[in-house]
Enzyme design. Structure first.
Site, short mmCIF file in Angstrom:
data_model
loop_
_atom_site.label_atom_id
_atom_site.label_comp_id
_atom_site.label_asym_id
_atom_site.label_seq_id
_atom_site.Cartn_x
_atom_site.Cartn_y
_atom_site.Cartn_z
N LEU A 62 47.76 35.52 -17.36
CA LEU A 62 46.42 35.44 -17.93
C LEU A 62 45.37 35.34 -16.83
O LEU A 62 44.33 36.01 -16.87
CB LEU A 62 46.33 34.24 -18.88
CG LEU A 62 45.04 34.11 -19.68
CD1 LEU A 62 44.82 35.33 -20.58
CD2 LEU A 62 45.04 32.84 -20.52
N ASN A 103 46.76 26.90 -24.54
CA ASN A 103 47.20 26.65 -25.91
C ASN A 103 47.22 25.15 -26.18
O ASN A 103 47.45 24.35 -25.28
CB ASN A 103 48.61 27.22 -26.14
CG ASN A 103 48.62 28.73 -26.19
OD1 ASN A 103 47.65 29.36 -26.62
ND2 ASN A 103 49.70 29.33 -25.73
N LYS A 128 44.15 28.30 -33.93
CA LYS A 128 45.11 28.83 -32.94
C LYS A 128 46.31 27.90 -32.82
O LYS A 128 47.45 28.36 -32.74
CB LYS A 128 44.40 28.96 -31.58
CG LYS A 128 45.30 29.48 -30.44
CD LYS A 128 45.62 30.93 -30.60
CE LYS A 128 46.52 31.46 -29.46
NZ LYS A 128 45.85 31.42 -28.15
N ASN A 158 58.78 37.66 -32.06
CA ASN A 158 57.92 37.17 -33.14
C ASN A 158 58.22 37.83 -34.48
O ASN A 158 58.31 37.17 -35.52
CB ASN A 158 56.45 37.39 -32.77
CG ASN A 158 55.97 36.49 -31.65
OD1 ASN A 158 56.76 35.75 -31.06
ND2 ASN A 158 54.69 36.56 -31.34
N SER A 202 55.21 32.52 -25.67
CA SER A 202 55.15 31.83 -24.38
C SER A 202 56.13 30.67 -24.33
O SER A 202 56.72 30.38 -23.28
CB SER A 202 53.73 31.32 -24.13
OG SER A 202 53.32 30.42 -25.16
#
Length: 305
Positions: free
Chosen positions: A11, A98, A176, A194, A244
């Protein structure tokens, strides 16, 4: 604009590249002392950009106009705290991680402090960083001083759209967190991408119902049916992604579980609520971490940090 990025993983590198291409004076900050960092970034359209980035320049840090922190939640205290005394008092700090709850770990800050919630997706290979998919970034204030720095959203938007300012960033952060609290630990539990969670939608639904009870107590109006639909939508749209948390478990790194499901359980206890399924998932992930805890403690800050 003179910008430092603390945390140069996947990121951090897509932001380093995008902001460099936008003409900003960039540097990275790493745990390991070195003068430069070579990065190569592929965009979702497979355009390639290579950069040699200045690293750990203390003079640059002392004149910094924006500090973008792309460390994981569990890395923030040890990574950010040593830099605070060198930052200008008016230098905005943007935390891009996160989960929630990191404010409890940090000392009192004089600088404007913001939280960025992003869906930009990237991962690293041995030779490059792949910006897998475009996303959106929601940015907002965490302290009073940050209420006057909304212009940062425009700076970031011009480099890596879409970025927008939200005065009530808590709502975005909780939404989130809700998605991460369901998808991330389940992909570890079932060791799957996922999209494969579509086969355990009853479990997804149960977790969403527990989440909604806490979010409503937090003052965030949440319909469990709508939350379930939102989570399923993310599962389908990121079907080929490796979460992640699953990546961390595979690499024997500490996960962000304490700031995702752990924070959720902490807030639930404040309201006298018991979340049986989230508790079981949390304990399961902590057990997985404990199997390699010695290695994980040494790898809390990855080599790119």
């Amino acid at each position: 604009m003179r910008i430092t990025i603390l945390g140069c993983g996947a990121l951090g590198q897509i932001w380093l590249s995008a902001l460099s291409r936008a003409g900003h004076d960039m540097q990275g900050w790493l745990k390991v002392p070195q003068p430069q960092l070579q990065i190569k970034v592929f965009t979702p359209e497979q355009d390639s950009f290579s950069h040699v980035i200045t690293v750990n320049d203390s003079q640059h840090l002392q004149q910094c106009e924006l500090l973008l922190v792309t460390l994981k939640a569990q890395q923030l205290q040890s990574g950010l705290t040593p830099l605070l005394s060198s930052l200008p008092a008016n230098c905005p700090i943007v935390l891009m991680h996160n989960g929630l709850g990191v404010m409890d770990d940090l000392p009192a800050l004089t600088q404007p402090l913001c939280h960025a919630v992003t869906t930009q997706a990237a991962y690293r290979t041995s030779v490059a960083t792949l910006h897998k998919a475009w996303g959106i970034t929601q940015l907002g204030p965490l302290n009073h001083a940050a209420k006057s720095v909304s212009h940062i959203a425009d700076v970031l938007h011009q480099a890596l759209p879409d970025v927008a300012w939200y005065d009530e960033i808590k709502i975005s952060a909780w939404k989130k967190l809700a998605v991460n609290a369901v998808i991330n630990p389940l992909t570890v539990k079932y060791d799957c991408h996922n999209g494969q969670l579509m086969s355990v939608l009853n479990e997804v639904n149960t977790l969403c119902r527990e989440l909604a009870t806490v979010m409503n107590r937090e003052g965030i109006h949440t319909d469990p049916h709508q939350l379930f639909d939102d989570v399923v939508n993310v599962i389908q749209n990121t079907s080929t992604n490796i979460s992640s948390m699953r990546q961390d478990i595979q690499a024997h790194r500490l996960t962000e579980i304490d700031y995702i499901n752990g924070y959720l359980l902490k807030r639930a206890r404040c309201y006298g609520l018991t979340l049986a399924h989230h508790t079981a998932l949390y304990q399961w992930i902590k057990q997985k971490e404990s199997e390699y805890v010695g290695d994980a403690l040494s790898a809390t800050l990855p080599r790119s940090w």
